[in-house]
Scaffold this motif. Structure first.
Motif, PDB file in Angstrom:
ATOM      1  N   GLN A 165     -16.999  37.981  14.556  1.00 32.86           N
ATOM      2  CA  GLN A 165     -18.000  39.056  14.641  1.00 32.86           C
ATOM      3  C   GLN A 165     -17.893  39.871  15.927  1.00 32.86           C
ATOM      4  O   GLN A 165     -18.479  40.948  16.032  1.00 32.86           O
ATOM      5  CB  GLN A 165     -19.417  38.486  14.491  1.00 32.86           C
TER       6      GLN A 165
ATOM      7  N   THR B 238     -19.654  33.598   7.013  1.00 31.17           N
ATOM      8  CA  THR B 238     -20.311  32.944   8.141  1.00 31.17           C
ATOM      9  C   THR B 238     -20.202  31.451   7.927  1.00 31.17           C
ATOM     10  O   THR B 238     -20.555  30.939   6.868  1.00 31.17           O
ATOM     11  CB  THR B 238     -21.779  33.383   8.252  1.00 31.17           C
TER      12      THR B 238
ATOM     13  N   PRO C 275     -19.703  27.310  15.059  1.00 37.28           N
ATOM     14  CA  PRO C 275     -20.796  27.455  14.095  1.00 37.28           C
ATOM     15  C   PRO C 275     -21.460  28.827  14.233  1.00 37.28           C
ATOM     16  O   PRO C 275     -21.646  29.334  15.345  1.00 37.28           O
ATOM     17  CB  PRO C 275     -21.764  26.336  14.482  1.00 37.28           C
ATOM     18  N   ASP C 276     -21.765  29.411  13.101  1.00 35.72           N
ATOM     19  CA  ASP C 276     -22.412  30.722  12.976  1.00 35.72           C
ATOM     20  C   ASP C 276     -21.488  31.902  13.245  1.00 35.72           C
ATOM     21  O   ASP C 276     -21.940  33.050  13.229  1.00 35.72           O
ATOM     22  CB  ASP C 276     -23.675  30.819  13.830  1.00 35.72           C
ATOM     23  N   ASP C 277     -20.201  31.666  13.488  1.00 29.56           N
ATOM     24  CA  ASP C 277     -19.257  32.774  13.567  1.00 29.56           C
ATOM     25  C   ASP C 277     -19.118  33.388  12.170  1.00 29.56           C
ATOM     26  O   ASP C 277     -19.156  32.678  11.157  1.00 29.56           O
ATOM     27  CB  ASP C 277     -17.872  32.317  14.038  1.00 29.56           C
ATOM     28  N   THR C 278     -18.945  34.697  12.128  1.00 26.76           N
ATOM     29  CA  THR C 278     -18.712  35.405  10.872  1.00 26.76           C
ATOM     30  C   THR C 278     -17.292  35.956  10.909  1.00 26.76           C
ATOM     31  O   THR C 278     -16.941  36.722  11.817  1.00 26.76           O
ATOM     32  CB  THR C 278     -19.734  36.534  10.675  1.00 26.76           C
TER      33      THR C 278
ATOM     34  N   SER D  27     -21.080  27.554   8.850  1.00 28.85           N
ATOM     35  CA  SER D  27     -22.153  26.739   9.431  1.00 28.85           C
ATOM     36  C   SER D  27     -21.575  25.490  10.101  1.00 28.85           C
ATOM     37  O   SER D  27     -20.458  25.060   9.805  1.00 28.85           O
ATOM     38  CB  SER D  27     -23.142  26.306   8.348  1.00 28.85           C
ATOM     39  N   LYS D  28     -22.368  24.922  10.997  1.00 24.65           N
ATOM     40  CA  LYS D  28     -21.961  23.678  11.650  1.00 24.65           C
ATOM     41  C   LYS D  28     -21.764  22.580  10.605  1.00 24.65           C
ATOM     42  O   LYS D  28     -20.807  21.806  10.681  1.00 24.65           O
ATOM     43  CB  LYS D  28     -22.983  23.247  12.699  1.00 24.65           C
TER      44      LYS D  28
END
Length: 156
Positions: free
Chosen positions: A130, A21, A96-99, A23-24
């Protein structure tokens, strides 16, 4: 692309692994250092861009995929590096926050004629988010050690 010696690699094998994951803050940190385009590092500029927000550098995506390969697939006893990758494509932005995860498939393999203790593994790698969307794809080429120099293993 290997989990073992040349003789151990089977054409058609599909592996899926990793979970990263992003983060920004990590996106901005990487881009500030290596790819400081406004849509990677500046919130306002990114909002005004066609992407509508901060996105990861494609090189950051490739780096994360490489790390997942090293952690989950590349065997340091037999891996000999790579002469390069072909047809690298970034299909969708990583936000941001993509896994992310990696899916690889062994397409073919070839023993070196001049150095028969070395084999080359050709593969297809896809990086998925995701939502099961492909964000990056590339044709991989990896060199590995062989146990034997026997003819029977040459094109298995």
């Amino acid at each position: 692309m290997t989990t073992g010696y040349f003789e151990d690699v089977v054409v058609g094998t599909v592996l899926e692994f990793g979970s990263k994951t992003v983060s920004k803050e990590e996106i901005i940190h990487f881009a500030t250092k290596y790819d400081p385009q406004p849509f990677h590092i500046d919130e306002e500029a990114a909002q005004a861009s066609p992407y509508g927000g901060i996105i990861a550098s494609g090189w950051h995506t490739a780096g994360m995929a490489m790390r997942m390969m090293v952690d989950n697939m590349i065997n340091d006893r037999v891996g000999l590096g790579s002469p390069g990758w072909d047809n690298l494509k970034w299909h969708l932005p990583v936000r941001p926050d993509d896994t992310l995860r990696v899916r690889t498939e062994v397409i073919r393999k070839k023993r070196s004629a001049s150095k028969p203790m070395i084999g080359t593994i050709f593969g297809s790698m896809k990086v998925l988010n995701q939502h099961d969307q492909i964000v990056m794809s590339v044709e991989t080429i990896g060199m590995v050690k062989a146990r034997t120099i026997g003819e029977a293993e040459q094109n298995r």
